[in-house]
Design an enzyme around this catalytic site. Structure first.
Site, PDB file in Angstrom:
ATOM      1  N   GLU A 194     -17.204 -30.963  32.907  1.00 41.53           N
ATOM      2  CA  GLU A 194     -18.585 -31.988  32.752  1.00 41.53           C
ATOM      3  C   GLU A 194     -18.780 -32.032  31.318  1.00 41.53           C
ATOM      4  OE1 GLU A 194     -21.090 -30.286  35.350  1.00 41.53           O
ATOM      5  OE2 GLU A 194     -20.351 -31.198  36.967  1.00 41.53           O
ATOM      6  N   SER A 247     -27.834 -28.962  31.560  1.00 45.21           N
ATOM      7  CA  SER A 247     -26.575 -28.590  30.882  1.00 45.21           C
ATOM      8  C   SER A 247     -26.106 -30.021  30.357  1.00 45.21           C
ATOM      9  CB  SER A 247     -25.737 -27.519  31.343  1.00 45.21           C
ATOM     10  OG  SER A 247     -25.267 -27.959  32.585  1.00 45.21           O
ATOM     11  N   HIS A 262     -20.457 -36.189  40.000  1.00 47.16           N
ATOM     12  CA  HIS A 262     -20.243 -35.311  41.196  1.00 47.16           C
ATOM     13  C   HIS A 262     -19.348 -34.382  40.908  1.00 47.16           C
ATOM     14  CE1 HIS A 262     -20.796 -34.408  45.181  1.00 47.16           C
ATOM     15  NE2 HIS A 262     -19.712 -34.403  45.264  1.00 47.16           N
TER      16      HIS A 262
HETATM   17  C1  GRF Z   1     -23.782 -30.830  37.789  1.00 45.44           C
HETATM   18  O1  GRF Z   1     -22.805 -29.932  38.535  1.00 45.44           O
HETATM   19  C2  GRF Z   1     -23.635 -32.289  38.102  1.00 45.44           C
HETATM   20  O2  GRF Z   1     -21.965 -32.568  38.583  1.00 45.44           O
HETATM   21  C3  GRF Z   1     -24.326 -32.440  39.383  1.00 45.44           C
HETATM   22  O3  GRF Z   1     -25.538 -31.721  39.221  1.00 45.44           O
HETATM   23  C4  GRF Z   1     -24.952 -30.690  38.461  1.00 45.44           C
HETATM   24  C5  GRF Z   1     -26.228 -30.960  37.076  1.00 45.44           C
HETATM   25  O4  GRF Z   1     -26.104 -29.409  36.314  1.00 45.44           O
HETATM   26  N1  GRF Z   1     -24.564 -33.962  39.667  1.00 45.44           N
HETATM   27  P1  GRF Z   1     -27.030 -29.551  35.251  1.00 45.44           P
HETATM   28  O5  GRF Z   1     -28.447 -29.643  35.471  1.00 45.44           O
HETATM   29  O6  GRF Z   1     -26.551 -30.687  34.327  1.00 45.44           O
HETATM   30  O7  GRF Z   1     -26.772 -28.059  34.654  1.00 45.44           O
END
Ligand code: GRF
Length: 193
Positions: free
Chosen positions: A176, A15, A106
């Site tokens: 994020e 995502s 993170h």
């Molecule tokens: C996210 O929660 C990020 O903070 C961590 O890994 C996850 C990645 O999620 N490093 P996605 O694969 O981008 O949905």
């Protein structure tokens, strides 16, 4: 011609990778050179290909070979590397080849709830178990110690008593998607002022 080329390393749903690809798609400063994964079946691969982005899958042994990884990234002309849910330790040789040019995200307010084994739902479970009143994300540079590199930005959200791993994960994902691409862009463009 774009000014900077980034590679995205991801192991999972993608995502964040998809969000970053779309954010930089029509801009004129940063382009995504490729998405690299250590998992052939990671959804991030299909999502990236659907956006017309080159993908590369390297097995865990290959990913551990820092010299080869650095060579692959340099051949692609990458200026920066973005880790978006990449679940392998970044080899020292790659960090040496890209000093202060590897950016990670993170899903907690580091230094809390960081380090080995703290990824995905494990982080949110630990935050809830600790009774924290807030959580959030940390965007930081990668150095040789897990989750210990220089912090670039942190964004917070409240944690309610009613929160579950799922509801907290949703709030973190929102942060994020809202902040990661802009934080990457601000950092990259600042490096060459
Ligand atoms: C996210 O929660 C990020 O903070 C961590 O890994 C996850 C990645 O999620 N490093 P996605 O694969 O981008 O949905």
């Amino acid at each position: 011609m774009k000014r900077f080329r980034i590679g995205i390393f991801a192991s999972g749903a993608g995502s964040n990778a998809l969000n970053i690809i779309r954010f930089f798609k029509d801009g004129n400063e940063v382009e995504v050179g490729f998405v690299l994964s250590n998992k052939t079946d990671a959804p991030v691969i299909t999502k990236s290909e659907n956006e017309g982005i080159k993908t590369l899958v390297l097995g865990n042994e290959e990913v551990a070979n820092g010299l080869r990884l650095a060579e692959v990234c340099q051949k692609e002309g990458l200026d920066f590397i973005v880790l978006a849910g990449f679940l392998r330790k970044v080899p020292k040789e790659l960090i040496d080849a890209y000093p202060d040019r590897i950016i990670n995200i993170h899903p907690s307010l580091l230094p809390k709830f960081g380090g080995k084994g703290m990824y995905g739902k494990h982080v949110h479970q630990a935050v809830l178990a600790a009774g924290e009143s807030e959580s959030g994300i940390t965007i930081h540079l990668v150095n040789e110690e897990f989750d210990k590199g220089k912090k670039l930005a942190q964004f917070k959200c409240p944690v309610q008593v009613s929160d579950t791993v799922e509801t907290l994960e949703y709030k973190i994902r929102e942060l994020e998607l809202k902040h990661f691409p802009q934080t990457i862009k601000d950092y990259i463009l600042k490096q060459n002022d």
